[in-house]
Design an enzyme around this catalytic site. Structure first.
Site, PDB file in Angstrom:
ATOM      1  N   LYS A 184       0.410   7.739   4.360  1.00 25.26           N
ATOM      2  CA  LYS A 184       0.155   6.299   4.408  1.00 25.26           C
ATOM      3  C   LYS A 184      -0.635   5.888   5.656  1.00 25.26           C
ATOM      4  CE  LYS A 184       4.282   5.082   1.762  1.00 25.26           C
ATOM      5  NZ  LYS A 184       5.489   4.225   1.717  1.00 25.26           N
ATOM      6  N   PRO A 217       0.813  -1.212   0.000  1.00 30.16           N
ATOM      7  CA  PRO A 217       0.000   0.000   0.000  1.00 30.16           C
ATOM      8  C   PRO A 217       0.851   1.268   0.000  1.00 30.16           C
ATOM      9  CG  PRO A 217      -0.754  -1.570   1.654  1.00 30.16           C
ATOM     10  CD  PRO A 217       0.574  -2.049   1.175  1.00 30.16           C
ATOM     11  N   GLU A 218       0.553   2.170  -0.913  1.00 30.68           N
ATOM     12  CA  GLU A 218       1.181   3.483  -0.928  1.00 30.68           C
ATOM     13  C   GLU A 218       0.091   4.521  -0.701  1.00 30.68           C
ATOM     14  OE1 GLU A 218       4.130   4.244  -3.887  1.00 30.68           O
ATOM     15  OE2 GLU A 218       4.687   2.143  -4.107  1.00 30.68           O
ATOM     16  N   CYS A 270      14.078  -0.794 -21.663  1.00 32.38           N
ATOM     17  CA  CYS A 270      13.430   0.468 -21.324  1.00 32.38           C
ATOM     18  C   CYS A 270      12.362   0.779 -22.364  1.00 32.38           C
ATOM     19  CB  CYS A 270      14.484   1.574 -21.275  1.00 32.38           C
ATOM     20  SG  CYS A 270      13.813   3.243 -21.105  1.00 32.38           S
TER      21      CYS A 270
END
Length: 300
Positions: free
Chosen positions: A55, A2-3, A248
């Protein structure tokens, strides 16, 4: 993991389901919470609001009682209609808040504490949080000043510091640096004002794009995997995070990964797009979600 965007969405959904309702039943696996409930029952209190601070998730009850939770790596809040079967077993339950229509269940939440408004101001972490990236009162100038105050530290570590800006986690750390063409191991002192401005603005844009409200009256706690590229294809949702050894998306160079900081968190970057010595002013970013033409064929 979780952010800040996950916590924001959870708080928004919980607030929509619970705010204004009376608690009909409270249960917890944590003895300190149970002790507070025994002495000053949560049952019967009105849930005034639920909000996110970085958070942290805070549930405010009438009578000056606040439940503060932090998910760390694996915790989560679920919402069920009253009587609905839980998706997880009771073994994972840490807190249950029941109202007439809903049950809010905290599964595997490692940090859960009761506070009053007064004790919350003395909390070791919450009052010291930096500007919340998802707050309407976010101050870009304050965020830039707080970053500058950590001049000797590596920028990716500073982005994770919740006392600098609240909400960013390990995924965003790498993605924001990539979008701004900033090498994550550069010191803050080596960054130009334009680079720091880009990091702050991009952090806010990326997180904001992942908490867009849904239409209708439904209560939604999950909106799919986190996206930072702006690409609707689930296979192309991030620029570099978790893509070590793959090409990339901008130039085809292989993405690198190295552990960083006291917590040895994984940091991902492209050595071509994010060289240590390139000045931001020489190649400004035009938009975090703007597709960029690849230099090599066959980019992943």
């Amino acid at each position: 993991m979780p952010e800040g965007d996950t916590i924001f969405r959870s708080a928004r959904a919980l607030n929509k389901a619970l705010a204004g309702a009376a608690v009909t039943e409270f249960d917890t696996a944590y003895a300190p919470l149970a002790s507070v409930h025994d002495n000053t029952p949560v049952t019967g209190r009105i849930i005034e609001k639920v909000e996110a601070r970085g958070k942290w998730l805070l549930i405010y009850f009438s009578g000056n009682l606040i439940l503060v939770t932090h998910m760390l790596m694996s915790g989560s809040w679920h919402i069920y209609r009253t009587g609905e079967k839980w998706r997880w077993t009771r073994q994972h339950m840490r807190v249950v808040i029941r109202t007439k229509n809903f049950e809010a269940v905290a599964f595997d939440v490692p940090v859960a504490q009761f506070h009053t408004a007064g004790s919350l101001t003395r909390h070791a972490a919450i009052p010291k949080l930096g500007p919340d990236l998802l707050s309407q009162q976010f101050s870009e100038d304050e965020a830039m000043a707080r970053i500058r105050a950590h001049s000797d530290e590596e920028i990716a570590n500073v982005l994770l510091n919740q006392q600098v800006m609240a909400g960013l986690g390990n995924v965003y750390k790498s993605e924001v640096c990539f979008a701004c063409k900033v090498h994550p191991f550069r010191s803050v002192a080596s960054l130009s004002n334009a680079e720091i401005d880009c990091l702050v603005e991009t952090s806010r844009k990326m997180m904001g794009a992942n908490v867009l409200g849904t239409s209708g009256d439904g209560i939604t706690t999950y909106t799919g995997a986190r996206r930072t590229t702006g690409n609707a294809n689930p296979a192309s949702r991030v620029w570099v995070y978790g893509r070590q050894g793959r090409q990339c998306r901008r130039c085809g160079t292989l993405v690198l990964m190295r552990k960083q900081g006291v917590g040895a968190r994984s940091t991902y970057w492209c050595p071509e797009c994010q060289p240590v010595g390139t000045s931001f002013a020489d190649s400004p970013v035009t938009g975090w979600a703007t597709p960029i033409r690849r230099k090599k064929a066959g980019c992943g």
